[in-house]
Write an enzyme that holds these catalytic residues in place. Structure first.
Site, mmCIF file in Angstrom:
data_model
loop_
_atom_site.group_PDB
_atom_site.id
_atom_site.type_symbol
_atom_site.label_atom_id
_atom_site.label_comp_id
_atom_site.label_asym_id
_atom_site.label_seq_id
_atom_site.Cartn_x
_atom_site.Cartn_y
_atom_site.Cartn_z
ATOM 1 N N ASP A 12 47.931 -34.273 -31.712
ATOM 2 C CA ASP A 12 47.737 -32.967 -32.325
ATOM 3 C C ASP A 12 46.428 -32.391 -31.783
ATOM 4 O O ASP A 12 45.840 -32.945 -30.835
ATOM 5 C CB ASP A 12 47.767 -33.059 -33.854
ATOM 6 C CG ASP A 12 46.593 -33.832 -34.452
ATOM 7 O OD1 ASP A 12 45.720 -34.325 -33.692
ATOM 8 O OD2 ASP A 12 46.543 -33.941 -35.689
ATOM 9 N N HIS A 13 45.956 -31.332 -32.385
ATOM 10 C CA HIS A 13 44.736 -30.655 -31.926
ATOM 11 C C HIS A 13 43.482 -31.513 -32.038
ATOM 12 O O HIS A 13 42.521 -31.311 -31.309
ATOM 13 C CB HIS A 13 44.542 -29.357 -32.722
ATOM 14 C CG HIS A 13 44.475 -29.602 -34.194
ATOM 15 N ND1 HIS A 13 45.619 -29.803 -34.962
ATOM 16 C CD2 HIS A 13 43.423 -29.723 -35.034
ATOM 17 C CE1 HIS A 13 45.259 -30.025 -36.216
ATOM 18 N NE2 HIS A 13 43.938 -29.983 -36.292
ATOM 19 N N CYS A 69 46.166 -38.726 -33.383
ATOM 20 C CA CYS A 69 45.808 -37.646 -34.295
ATOM 21 C C CYS A 69 44.452 -38.029 -34.868
ATOM 22 O O CYS A 69 43.799 -38.936 -34.331
ATOM 23 C CB CYS A 69 46.874 -37.400 -35.368
ATOM 24 S SG CYS A 69 47.123 -38.706 -36.580
ATOM 25 N N THR A 71 43.461 -39.685 -37.607
ATOM 26 C CA THR A 71 43.401 -41.094 -38.034
ATOM 27 C C THR A 71 44.390 -41.982 -37.279
ATOM 28 O O THR A 71 44.287 -43.199 -37.347
ATOM 29 C CB THR A 71 43.727 -41.232 -39.528
ATOM 30 O OG1 THR A 71 45.086 -40.817 -39.745
ATOM 31 C CG2 THR A 71 42.770 -40.438 -40.390
ATOM 32 N N GLN A 73 47.344 -42.309 -38.228
ATOM 33 C CA GLN A 73 48.325 -42.723 -39.233
ATOM 34 C C GLN A 73 49.519 -41.773 -39.332
ATOM 35 O O GLN A 73 50.666 -42.202 -39.265
ATOM 36 C CB GLN A 73 47.647 -42.850 -40.606
ATOM 37 C CG GLN A 73 46.546 -43.877 -40.665
ATOM 38 C CD GLN A 73 47.026 -45.310 -40.543
ATOM 39 O OE1 GLN A 73 48.205 -45.614 -40.646
ATOM 40 N NE2 GLN A 73 46.096 -46.213 -40.316
ATOM 41 N N HIS A 102 53.707 -59.749 -30.336
ATOM 42 C CA HIS A 102 54.479 -60.258 -31.467
ATOM 43 C C HIS A 102 55.504 -59.278 -32.023
ATOM 44 O O HIS A 102 56.496 -59.709 -32.605
ATOM 45 C CB HIS A 102 53.538 -60.680 -32.603
ATOM 46 C CG HIS A 102 52.738 -61.885 -32.267
ATOM 47 N ND1 HIS A 102 51.970 -62.539 -33.206
ATOM 48 C CD2 HIS A 102 52.560 -62.575 -31.108
ATOM 49 C CE1 HIS A 102 51.364 -63.572 -32.639
ATOM 50 N NE2 HIS A 102 51.703 -63.603 -31.367
ATOM 51 N N ASN A 103 55.268 -57.978 -31.878
ATOM 52 C CA ASN A 103 56.161 -56.985 -32.480
ATOM 53 C C ASN A 103 56.928 -56.167 -31.456
ATOM 54 O O ASN A 103 57.692 -55.292 -31.827
ATOM 55 C CB ASN A 103 55.372 -56.032 -33.390
ATOM 56 C CG ASN A 103 54.506 -56.771 -34.389
ATOM 57 O OD1 ASN A 103 53.291 -56.658 -34.352
ATOM 58 N ND2 ASN A 103 55.117 -57.549 -35.262
ATOM 59 N N ARG A 113 39.437 -39.629 -34.574
ATOM 60 C CA ARG A 113 38.247 -39.465 -35.410
ATOM 61 C C ARG A 113 37.773 -40.806 -35.968
ATOM 62 O O ARG A 113 36.825 -40.853 -36.755
ATOM 63 C CB ARG A 113 38.553 -38.496 -36.554
ATOM 64 C CG ARG A 113 38.809 -37.081 -36.068
ATOM 65 C CD ARG A 113 39.139 -36.139 -37.192
ATOM 66 N NE ARG A 113 39.317 -34.776 -36.676
ATOM 67 C CZ ARG A 113 40.076 -33.867 -37.251
ATOM 68 N NH1 ARG A 113 40.724 -34.153 -38.380
ATOM 69 N NH2 ARG A 113 40.198 -32.662 -36.720
ATOM 70 N N ARG A 136 60.314 -66.859 -31.476
ATOM 71 C CA ARG A 136 60.412 -66.587 -32.918
ATOM 72 C C ARG A 136 60.110 -65.134 -33.230
ATOM 73 O O ARG A 136 60.602 -64.589 -34.210
ATOM 74 C CB ARG A 136 59.491 -67.509 -33.706
ATOM 75 C CG ARG A 136 58.016 -67.214 -33.575
ATOM 76 C CD ARG A 136 57.164 -68.224 -34.370
ATOM 77 N NE ARG A 136 55.795 -67.815 -34.481
ATOM 78 C CZ ARG A 136 54.845 -68.039 -33.577
ATOM 79 N NH1 ARG A 136 55.154 -68.686 -32.469
ATOM 80 N NH2 ARG A 136 53.611 -67.632 -33.772
ATOM 81 N N HIS A 137 59.326 -64.489 -32.378
ATOM 82 C CA HIS A 137 58.994 -63.082 -32.594
ATOM 83 C C HIS A 137 60.214 -62.185 -32.369
ATOM 84 O O HIS A 137 60.364 -61.155 -33.021
ATOM 85 C CB HIS A 137 57.837 -62.659 -31.695
ATOM 86 C CG HIS A 137 56.624 -63.516 -31.865
ATOM 87 N ND1 HIS A 137 55.920 -63.590 -33.048
ATOM 88 C CD2 HIS A 137 56.017 -64.368 -31.013
ATOM 89 C CE1 HIS A 137 54.918 -64.438 -32.913
ATOM 90 N NE2 HIS A 137 54.958 -64.923 -31.684
#
Length: 149
Positions: A12-13, A69, A71, A73, A102-103, A113, A136-137
């Site tokens: 984003d901005h 962005c 954060t 999140q 792992h993921n 920020r 296992r992952h």
């Protein structure tokens, strides 16, 4: 002639400058950056940018994605709504390496920020140089995928 792997970048901005720095960094690591983020500082909603980048990854047009962005999140939440996307927000290199190993994360989110430029580049490097360990992952990633509608 070898084709470089493609990585989509958006923000984003709040994260334009850091996104552009990261784009140059990923190019130096051998990736072809596909920057689809805004270029001007007017306020723009992060969900549309997270979704747009995620769709490029989900379609196979780009192998990985990096989104930003304020954060990290909100844009990550939007990206994770796209089927096939596993995106994590990271504020340190260890977490960035682990979400790949792992993921099998295919997208990384960073808070512009929250982390400075030097740390952001370390996070990106860790993400891009790690590889999925499988084993296992893989079973656990399959369980995550099974949750998708």
């Amino acid at each position: 002639m070898t084709t470089r792997p493609r990585i989509v970048l958006s923000s984003d901005h709040a994260a334009i400058a850091l996104r552009q720095t990261i784009a140059a960094h990923v190019a130096s690591l051998g990736w072809e950056p596909v920057d689809i983020g805004p270029m001007t500082p007017e306020s723009t909603p992060y969900p549309q940018h997270g979704e747009a980048a995620a769709r490029r990854v989900a379609s196979g047009d780009c192998q990985l994605g990096i989104i930003l962005c304020g954060t990290g999140q909100g844009i990550m939440m939007a990206a994770n709504k796209v089927k096939g996307i596993r995106c994590g927000v990271c504020g340190d290199a260890f977490s960035a390496r682990m979400i790949r190993q792992h993921n099998d994360a295919n997208m990384l989110s960073i808070g512009a920020r929250v982390v400075g430029e030097g740390l952001a580049l370390d996070i990106v490097t860790a993400f891009l140089t790690a590889t999925f360990e499988g084993g296992r992952h893989a079973t656990r990633v399959d369980m995550i995928t099974a949750l998708e509608p």
